[in-house]
Design an enzyme around this catalytic site. Structure first.
Site, PDB file in Angstrom:
ATOM      1  N   CYS A  98     -10.988  14.029   5.382  1.00 46.10           N
ATOM      2  CA  CYS A  98     -11.897  12.989   5.888  1.00 46.10           C
ATOM      3  C   CYS A  98     -11.732  12.863   7.404  1.00 46.10           C
ATOM      4  O   CYS A  98     -10.607  12.745   7.905  1.00 46.10           O
ATOM      5  CB  CYS A  98     -11.605  11.650   5.210  1.00 46.10           C
TER       6      CYS A  98
ATOM      7  N   ASN B 161      -9.818   1.635  12.116  1.00 45.06           N
ATOM      8  CA  ASN B 161      -8.832   1.624  13.190  1.00 45.06           C
ATOM      9  C   ASN B 161      -9.001   2.891  14.026  1.00 45.06           C
ATOM     10  O   ASN B 161      -9.321   3.957  13.488  1.00 45.06           O
ATOM     11  CB  ASN B 161      -7.408   1.583  12.621  1.00 45.06           C
TER      12      ASN B 161
ATOM     13  N   CYS C 140      -3.949   4.569   8.801  1.00 41.71           N
ATOM     14  CA  CYS C 140      -3.115   5.268   7.834  1.00 41.71           C
ATOM     15  C   CYS C 140      -2.781   6.670   8.335  1.00 41.71           C
ATOM     16  O   CYS C 140      -3.659   7.429   8.724  1.00 41.71           O
ATOM     17  CB  CYS C 140      -3.853   5.347   6.491  1.00 41.71           C
TER      18      CYS C 140
ATOM     19  N   CYS D  51      -9.791   9.855   9.325  1.00 39.53           N
ATOM     20  CA  CYS D  51      -8.470   9.483   8.799  1.00 39.53           C
ATOM     21  C   CYS D  51      -7.373  10.321   9.440  1.00 39.53           C
ATOM     22  O   CYS D  51      -7.468  11.560   9.496  1.00 39.53           O
ATOM     23  CB  CYS D  51      -8.455   9.667   7.283  1.00 39.53           C
TER      24      CYS D  51
ATOM     25  N   LEU E 241     -16.566   5.466  -0.287  1.00 39.63           N
ATOM     26  CA  LEU E 241     -17.950   5.927  -0.232  1.00 39.63           C
ATOM     27  C   LEU E 241     -18.372   6.253   1.205  1.00 39.63           C
ATOM     28  O   LEU E 241     -18.735   7.376   1.527  1.00 39.63           O
ATOM     29  CB  LEU E 241     -18.869   4.861  -0.828  1.00 39.63           C
ATOM     30  N   HIS E 242     -18.395   5.243   2.056  1.00 43.68           N
ATOM     31  CA  HIS E 242     -18.569   5.372   3.507  1.00 43.68           C
ATOM     32  C   HIS E 242     -19.935   5.854   3.972  1.00 43.68           C
ATOM     33  O   HIS E 242     -20.197   5.860   5.181  1.00 43.68           O
ATOM     34  CB  HIS E 242     -17.486   6.271   4.106  1.00 43.68           C
TER      35      HIS E 242
ATOM     36  N   GLU F  88      -4.483  11.599  -1.659  1.00 44.38           N
ATOM     37  CA  GLU F  88      -5.535  11.299  -2.632  1.00 44.38           C
ATOM     38  C   GLU F  88      -4.875  11.147  -4.006  1.00 44.38           C
ATOM     39  O   GLU F  88      -4.388  12.124  -4.586  1.00 44.38           O
ATOM     40  CB  GLU F  88      -6.568  12.421  -2.644  1.00 44.38           C
TER      41      GLU F  88
ATOM     42  N   CYS G  70      -2.492  15.062   3.272  1.00 44.11           N
ATOM     43  CA  CYS G  70      -3.669  14.983   2.398  1.00 44.11           C
ATOM     44  C   CYS G  70      -4.551  16.194   2.645  1.00 44.11           C
ATOM     45  O   CYS G  70      -4.699  16.655   3.783  1.00 44.11           O
ATOM     46  CB  CYS G  70      -4.445  13.700   2.686  1.00 44.11           C
TER      47      CYS G  70
ATOM     48  N   CYS H  38       0.859  -1.173   0.000  1.00 43.52           N
ATOM     49  CA  CYS H  38       0.000   0.000   0.000  1.00 43.52           C
ATOM     50  C   CYS H  38       0.899   1.227   0.000  1.00 43.52           C
ATOM     51  O   CYS H  38       1.701   1.411   0.925  1.00 43.52           O
ATOM     52  CB  CYS H  38      -0.908  -0.009   1.231  1.00 43.52           C
TER      53      CYS H  38
END
Length: 362
Positions: free
Chosen positions: A123, A297, A340, A126, A222-223, A167, A119, A112
């Site tokens: 979000c 997480n 992350c 995150c 999407l979430h 992103e 970023c 990954c």
């Protein structure tokens, strides 16, 4: 007074696609076969020093050492999970840090990768976005994440997920160059069908990606199945609401013939109810899409907590009853800083604390 001469910025050969490398080497007065040899050294043999290119003329090696660089991050921190997952904090040449994760599966090793330092998407579940975006990664820097993992483990990487910090479609051109480099027969030659690209839903870039007809897997973060809920979790939804995003996904499918995967992080009391599952099934009905349910997480500073495993299974079962293919993502790296961006943030916090302590003692 003599005028100052502007210093020429070194060319990072790792950033160049094979065609661009050929143009650059030709500009140095070298024959075309030299470019192929150098490309192989960079992207197949994974050297980090020009002196290791033993089939190149000494004069060319000296010229490259003076005017060019190779992307080669250092391993600042490394965490190894009991399940074989390895999380790396990599330090780039400018001192910035990113995260890269090796995940071992029965079908091979998947890495990954991050595509940006930080970023800008914001979000709220995150850790990657909490400090904002610093800069984009170059194509060579993204590729070097994979090369560093291979050199460190001695193991072949067969699959790539662009789902780390950043992103990918916000760094569109560099990511496209990276995909060309990493899938090149002259390099690691990782096929597009073994690559997944995750986006929070930048609609114009999804349409631009569709025109390229790449055979990678597009994953949409999407979430949530409605605008009110999604905007509360993901500010990008205010710019590209579901009325724009879902049609863009359908256009992508039509253009590429590839099935889309929807990522859905399960948040306790927010998006995990049976009513929400029904709304989700209705939203993506008829697409033949796959929903990947993700147990989130924990992230310090986030108001969200994870849905329990039992409720996730119920959510999955209801989606399947409604005709939607759904799976629960396997938990990897649960005993390390799995979220992350978390390892990068921990390191920055520790560095700031150390600096403060030094200032207090001086």
């Amino acid at each position: 007074m003599t005028p100052t001469t502007q210093q020429t910025r070194p060319v990072c050969l790792s950033d160049l696609t094979q065609d661009r490398l050929a143009e650059y080497i030709a500009s140095l007065g070298q024959p075309a076969f030299r470019a192929k040899q150098i490309y192989k050294w960079l992207h197949q043999k994974l050297v980090t020093d020009f002196s290791a290119m033993t089939d190149q003329p000494k004069a060319l090696i000296e010229q490259l050492q003076q005017t060019c660089t190779i992307a080669s991050p250092s391993i600042r921190r490394k965490q190894c999970s009991k399940d074989g997952t390895v999380k790396y904090l990599l330090q780039l040449a400018d001192g910035n840090c990113i995260e890269t994760v090796l995940m071992r599966y029965h079908y091979g090793n998947s890495v990954c990768v991050s595509t940006q330092v930080g970023c800008a998407m914001g979000c709220r579940f995150c850790a990657s976005t909490q400090a904002g975006r610093v800069r984009d990664l170059t194509a060579g820097e993204i590729a070097s994440e994979i090369y560093t993992v291979q050199r460190d483990t001695g193991e072949r990487v067969s699959h790539i997920v662009l789902m780390g910090i950043g992103e990918p479609l916000h760094n569109f051109n560099n990511v496209m160059d990276f995909l060309e480099i990493i899938s090149s027969p002259g390099g690691l030659n990782i096929g597009m069908r073994n690559i997944s690209l995750s986006t929070c839903g930048l609609v114009p870039k999804i349409d631009e990606l569709a025109k390229r007809k790449l055979q990678l897997t597009l994953s949409i973060s999407l979430h949530a199945p409605n605008n009110k809920m999604r905007s509360s979790m993901m500010p990008v939804n205010d710019a590209y609401p579901l009325e724009q995003l879902i049609p863009a996904c359908r256009r992508y499918q039509q253009a590429t013939g590839r099935r889309i995967s929807f990522e859905y992080s399960m948040v306790r009391g927010v998006n995990d109810s049976p009513e929400t599952a029904r709304e989700l099934a209705h939203l993506i009905r008829g697409m033949g899409a796959h929903v990947n349910l993700i147990p989130i997480n924990p992230v310090d500073g986030s108001p969200y907590s994870a849905t329990d495993d039992r409720n996730i299974r119920r959510f999955r079962d209801l989606l399947e009853q409604l005709g939607v293919n759904a799976t629960v993502r396997r938990r990897l790296g649960a005993d390390i800083s799995a979220a992350c961006g978390q390892l990068r943030r921990e390191d920055a916090s520790q560095a700031a604390k150390s600096a403060m302590e030094r200032n207090q003692t001086t």
